[in-house]
Write an enzyme that holds these catalytic residues in place. Structure first.
Site, PDB file in Angstrom:
ATOM      1  N   ASP A  38       0.837  -1.218   0.000  1.00  0.00           N
ATOM      2  CA  ASP A  38       0.000   0.000   0.000  1.00  0.00           C
ATOM      3  C   ASP A  38       0.863   1.256   0.000  1.00  0.00           C
ATOM      4  OD1 ASP A  38      -2.200  -1.552   0.021  1.00  0.00           O
ATOM      5  OD2 ASP A  38      -2.623  -1.339   2.164  1.00  0.00           O
ATOM      6  N   SER A  83     -16.960 -22.803 -29.819  1.00  0.00           N
ATOM      7  CA  SER A  83     -17.293 -23.556 -28.610  1.00  0.00           C
ATOM      8  C   SER A  83     -16.886 -25.004 -28.841  1.00  0.00           C
ATOM      9  CB  SER A  83     -18.773 -23.430 -28.294  1.00  0.00           C
ATOM     10  OG  SER A  83     -19.496 -23.914 -29.374  1.00  0.00           O
ATOM     11  N   LEU A  84     -17.041 -25.821 -27.821  1.00  0.00           N
ATOM     12  CA  LEU A  84     -16.587 -27.202 -27.905  1.00  0.00           C
ATOM     13  C   LEU A  84     -17.758 -28.158 -27.943  1.00  0.00           C
ATOM     14  CD1 LEU A  84     -13.794 -27.099 -25.190  1.00  0.00           C
ATOM     15  CD2 LEU A  84     -13.492 -27.084 -27.660  1.00  0.00           C
ATOM     16  N   GLU A 114      -7.359 -30.693 -19.332  1.00  0.00           N
ATOM     17  CA  GLU A 114      -7.490 -29.475 -18.527  1.00  0.00           C
ATOM     18  C   GLU A 114      -8.822 -29.473 -17.814  1.00  0.00           C
ATOM     19  OE1 GLU A 114      -7.077 -26.114 -21.183  1.00  0.00           O
ATOM     20  OE2 GLU A 114      -5.446 -27.135 -22.223  1.00  0.00           O
ATOM     21  N   LYS A 116     -12.381 -27.803 -16.991  1.00  0.00           N
ATOM     22  CA  LYS A 116     -13.302 -26.897 -17.679  1.00  0.00           C
ATOM     23  C   LYS A 116     -13.828 -25.927 -16.631  1.00  0.00           C
ATOM     24  CE  LYS A 116     -17.080 -26.849 -20.983  1.00  0.00           C
ATOM     25  NZ  LYS A 116     -17.893 -25.804 -20.386  1.00  0.00           N
ATOM     26  N   ARG A 137     -16.777 -13.305 -25.317  1.00  0.00           N
ATOM     27  CA  ARG A 137     -17.014 -14.197 -26.454  1.00  0.00           C
ATOM     28  C   ARG A 137     -18.140 -13.673 -27.355  1.00  0.00           C
ATOM     29  NH1 ARG A 137     -20.194 -18.589 -27.738  1.00  0.00           N
ATOM     30  NH2 ARG A 137     -19.172 -19.896 -29.276  1.00  0.00           N
ATOM     31  N   LYS A 290      -7.655 -31.684 -25.343  1.00  0.00           N
ATOM     32  CA  LYS A 290      -7.188 -31.034 -26.574  1.00  0.00           C
ATOM     33  C   LYS A 290      -5.988 -31.797 -27.137  1.00  0.00           C
ATOM     34  CE  LYS A 290      -8.194 -26.517 -24.515  1.00  0.00           C
ATOM     35  NZ  LYS A 290      -7.629 -25.342 -23.833  1.00  0.00           N
TER      36      LYS A 290
END
Ligand code: IVH
Length: 402
Positions: A38, A83-84, A114, A116, A137, A290
């Site tokens: 600070d 999108s997936l 990974e 989600k 998005r 992926k």
């Protein structure tokens, strides 16, 4: 002090505060106390007030946001935000593995596993190491420019450390999240103030990011995980390795990311995180798989909507069985009536549950419930559990009434 010294001091303080910020918010290992932080921040604020000509939107002092109204400009994405495809069971994951293997004509490949994250996706643009733009998005083709709001999120670097091997221009995508702790605090404050509660951390994060006032965003404790690096000069062919590089540059990348060589490795990752995710500070709703090599991603290409090289596997919502005791009708602030079930207390997703929503009269009628029935309660993305059906009397199998 001469003005030139003050300019140098401003630059030095900015660099130092960026580093302390990273140590605190990304590495969780600060090297100075909050008070010292600070102190440096106040010194910088004072010097910047004295030298408005040295204003920099990416200065650490800008993290507090402003009271100016944000008008969101619509921006066309440099590369569409896809999108997936979703899968819900192991067979569909195995099918994905097979499709990838066939698509690559049997060549060896690795899958990056990974978590989600259950928030909202964001695209961040950096030029010469500075955050220049943050876009939601939207519809995948164009989104809202929310840069002013995103600048207040402490784990997003505004300025990358000088001398890093980051490319001059790149895009990095990820998820903006409201951690459980911030979410609970926010809803407690809203309840006190008689304001409507957010149903889950995703809605809270999305509502917050669209806030017209960046100082509101600054106070709400949003966080971000980055999971996709794009651009011409990115380090290499491996998605995983590129994210490791991004982590070195100062981005918060999930430590749970793993490379899988076999389908069994993928299932082990899913099984581990299906349980362990309960101990994470943020909401997750599945895993993302992926193909790791960018060259292989390119050769697999995409369908009309989503890439062939990636897929999401959604975790099952957690369920528990208990006994329905009573239904009461709650009248909301808008006058809407919601039937709420009182049940025998039961452990569900880490908390003891004794009330569940039945949504509305239609849902309630279709479930054909009676007091004393064994019911199946589910906690999905929503914070308030819901009754999804009756549990069969023999307890061995659940029959969900639609
Ligand atoms: S990758 C082309 N990785 O899930 C690949 N997405 O429908 C683009 N999400 O819109 C996304 N965690 O908001 C990716 N580790 C992760 C993710 C992730 C959450 C979200 C993202 C995307 C949606 C997929």
């Amino acid at each position: 002090m001469y003005p030139m010294d003050e300019k140098a001091r401003i630059m030095q303080l900015r660099d130092e505060l960026h580093q302390h910020n990273y140590r605190y918010y990304v590495e969780n290992s600060p090297v100075i106390s909050d008070q010292e932080f600070d102190f440096l921040m106040h010194e910088l604020q004072a010097l910047e007030a004295k030298h408005p000509e040295l204003f920099d939107a990416n200065s650490p002092t800008q993290r507090v946001g402003s009271d100016l109204n944000n008008e969101f400009e619509t921006v066309v994405h440099t590369r569409p935000m896809l999108s997936l495809g979703n899968t819900y069971n192991r067979q569909e994951v195995a099918d994905f593995w097979k499709r990838v293997s066939d698509g690559l004509m049997g060549a060896p490949f690795q899958i990056c596993c990974e978590l989600k994250f259950d928030g909202l996706s964001i695209s961040l643009h950096y030029e010469d190491g500075c955050l220049t733009r943050a876009v939601t998005r939207g519809d995948g083709t164009q989104g809202d420019d929310v840069t002013a709001n995103v600048r207040t999120i402490r784990s997003i670097p505004l300025q990358l450390p000088k001398g890093g091997d980051w490319p001059g221009q790149f895009e990095i995508r990820g998820e903006i999240l409201m951690p459980w702790a911030s979410f609970e605090r926010l809803n407690a404050e809203r309840e006190q103030a008689g304001e409507p509660l957010f149903a889950n951390p995703r809605n809270a994060a999305s509502g917050t990011l669209k806030s017209k006032n960046s100082s509101t965003v600054a106070q709400r404790g949003l966080d971000a995980y980055l999971y996709y690096l794009l651009g011409d000069g990115i380090p290499g062919d491996g998605h995983y390795q590129n994210l490791e590089a991004a982590a070195r540059w100062g981005f918060q990348v999930s430590k749970s990311m793993t490379l899988a060589d076999t389908l069994d490795d993928v299932f082990a990752f899913i099984d581990y995180w299906d349980k362990e995710r309960r101990n994470l500070p943020v909401a997750t709703d599945g895993v993302v798989l992926k193909v790791n090599s960018l060259a292989q991603q390119k050769s697999l290409g995409m369908t009309a909507k989503s890439p062939r090289w990636a897929i999401a596997y959604k975790f099952q919502a957690e369920q528990a069985e208990t006994t329905l005791r009573q239904v009461v009708f709650q009248v909301g602030r808008t006058g809407a009536v919601t039937p709420v079930a009182n049940m025998d207390p039961v452990q569900l997703a880490g908390t003891q549950v004794r009330r569940a929503t039945l949504h509305n009269a239609d849902v309630m009628a279709s479930l054909d419930l009676h007091y004393g029935d064994h019911v199946l309660v589910e906690k999905g993305g929503e914070i308030i559990p819901k009754i999804v059906g009756k549990a069969e009397a023999d307890n061995s199998k659940f029959k969900i009434q639609k």
